[in-house]
Write a protein that holds these residues in place. Structure first.
Motif, mmCIF file in Angstrom:
data_model
loop_
_atom_site.group_PDB
_atom_site.id
_atom_site.type_symbol
_atom_site.label_atom_id
_atom_site.label_comp_id
_atom_site.label_asym_id
_atom_site.label_seq_id
_atom_site.Cartn_x
_atom_site.Cartn_y
_atom_site.Cartn_z
ATOM 1 N N VAL A 198 0.840 -1.204 0.000
ATOM 2 C CA VAL A 198 0.000 0.000 0.000
ATOM 3 C C VAL A 198 0.872 1.249 0.000
ATOM 4 N N HIS A 199 1.910 1.237 0.823
ATOM 5 C CA HIS A 199 2.805 2.393 0.916
ATOM 6 C C HIS A 199 3.474 2.676 -0.432
ATOM 7 N N HIS A 200 3.836 1.620 -1.147
ATOM 8 C CA HIS A 200 4.482 1.793 -2.466
ATOM 9 C C HIS A 200 3.515 2.428 -3.462
ATOM 10 N N VAL A 201 2.259 1.955 -3.472
ATOM 11 C CA VAL A 201 1.252 2.527 -4.384
ATOM 12 C C VAL A 201 1.012 3.999 -4.039
ATOM 13 N N VAL A 202 0.944 4.302 -2.740
ATOM 14 C CA VAL A 202 0.726 5.680 -2.304
ATOM 15 C C VAL A 202 1.869 6.577 -2.771
ATOM 16 N N GLU A 203 3.094 6.080 -2.719
ATOM 17 C CA GLU A 203 4.248 6.865 -3.179
ATOM 18 C C GLU A 203 4.153 7.174 -4.670
ATOM 19 N N LEU A 204 3.563 6.251 -5.443
ATOM 20 C CA LEU A 204 3.440 6.447 -6.897
ATOM 21 C C LEU A 204 2.484 7.587 -7.251
ATOM 22 N N VAL A 205 1.525 7.891 -6.355
ATOM 23 C CA VAL A 205 0.532 8.922 -6.672
ATOM 24 C C VAL A 205 0.743 10.200 -5.859
#
Length: 309
Positions: A262-269
């Motif tokens: 989840v943290h990785h996806v959040v960093e992408l946006v």
């Protein structure tokens, strides 16, 4: 003599400044901490009006006041000493305790969603029929017991936000949070259950203008819709808060991949702005809460069937 008096006054002024600073810190922490328990607070406000369904209008507010006092006892007399003692003697137990709350919130939210789509039998109507036949004392006891569970979640979530503060600060913050949330929730409930009575009084008022009467009818007709909206928001908030607690808790207990994904996806946006980042993070937490809650609902339903056989 004068010098000694001046030194004493300086000491008193210093103590007063420290006390004021501590008070400001406690108030600020209590405000931040209260927002973390938003899901449970909204659900509490959505759940409580059903306990006065079918009660005469004259008894509605007295019953809410009795439930309010019971809620204060739950938070400040029963729950507060227990969780403070745990945080002092067994600080490592806070994460598992918080996760139990996350499982409960996820279960409650998922059950409501599954009931709505018809995958789980809705027992709420039966509960309302039973409540209508109960005495006032029985209704209050039922409401206070329900509040005990929700209050435990509020206080444990709040404690987690100030777990690294000194014991006295933790206690003061939790007392402020308990008072603030209790009076905010049941004050709001008191207003909600009287909106339709106010609307009816405006609609039937002798000599009132046509606009006033229409507004009164609008309040009467709009009240059920408002409660429905609050219920939906409360369900989504429970799933979001429960899912977030479980993601963080699993990460702290060594299962890192769900939280890191989840943290990785959040960093992408993140480059799209804070609002989008919050929506993505909240959405993942909500889905996580829904999936885990649905599993718990299925397990409990299976146990009930086995017992019925």
């Amino acid at each position: 003599m004068a010098a000694g008096l001046a030194a004493l006054l300086d000491d008193i002024a210093l103590i007063a400044k420290k006390a004021a600073a501590t008070t400001d810190d406690v108030a600020a922490m209590a405000g931040r901490t209260s927002t973390k328990a938003a899901g449970v607070v909204i659900d509490d406000a959505a759940v409580t009006p059903k306990f006065v369904a079918g009660v005469s209008p004259a008894r509605e507010l007295p019953i809410i006041w009795r439930i309010t006092k019971g809620s204060l006892v739950n938070k400040l007399v029963i729950i507060l000493p227990i969780i403070l003692l745990l945080s002092w003697l067994l600080p490592g137990a806070l994460t598992p305790l918080l996760m139990l709350g996350g499982f409960y919130l996820s279960f409650e939210g998922a059950e409501k969603v599954l009931q709505k789509v018809g995958l789980v039998e809705n027992e709420e109507a039966e509960g309302k029929d039973e409540a209508a036949g109960q005495s006032e004392d029985a209704m209050v006891r039922g409401a206070v017991f329900t509040d005990l569970i929700l209050s435990a979640e509020i206080m444990v979530i709040s404690l987690n936000e100030v777990a690294h503060e000194p014991l006295l600060t933790r206690a003061l913050v939790l007392i402020v949070v308990g008072l603030l949330i209790t009076f905010a929730v049941y004050g709001l409930v008191g207003v909600l259950i009287k909106i339709d009575d106010i609307g009816l009084a405006l609609a039937d008022k002798q000599g009132a203008s046509e606009g006033t009467k229409k507004f009164g009818l609008f309040l009467v007709k709009g009240m059920p819709k408002l409660l429905t909206v609050i219920g939906i928001i409360g369900t989504l908030a429970m799933l979001w808060v429960g899912g977030h607690i479980l993601l963080v808790g699993l990460d702290e207990l060594g299962l890192h991949w769900p939280y890191h994904t989840v943290h990785h996806v959040v960093e992408l946006v993140e480059h799209l702005g804070g609002a989008v980042t919050w929506l993505v993070e909240t959405g993942f937490s909500l889905v996580c809460g829904l999936l885990i809650g649905a599993i718990i609902v299925a397990v409990i339903a299976g146990i009930k069937k086995l017992r019925a056989r």
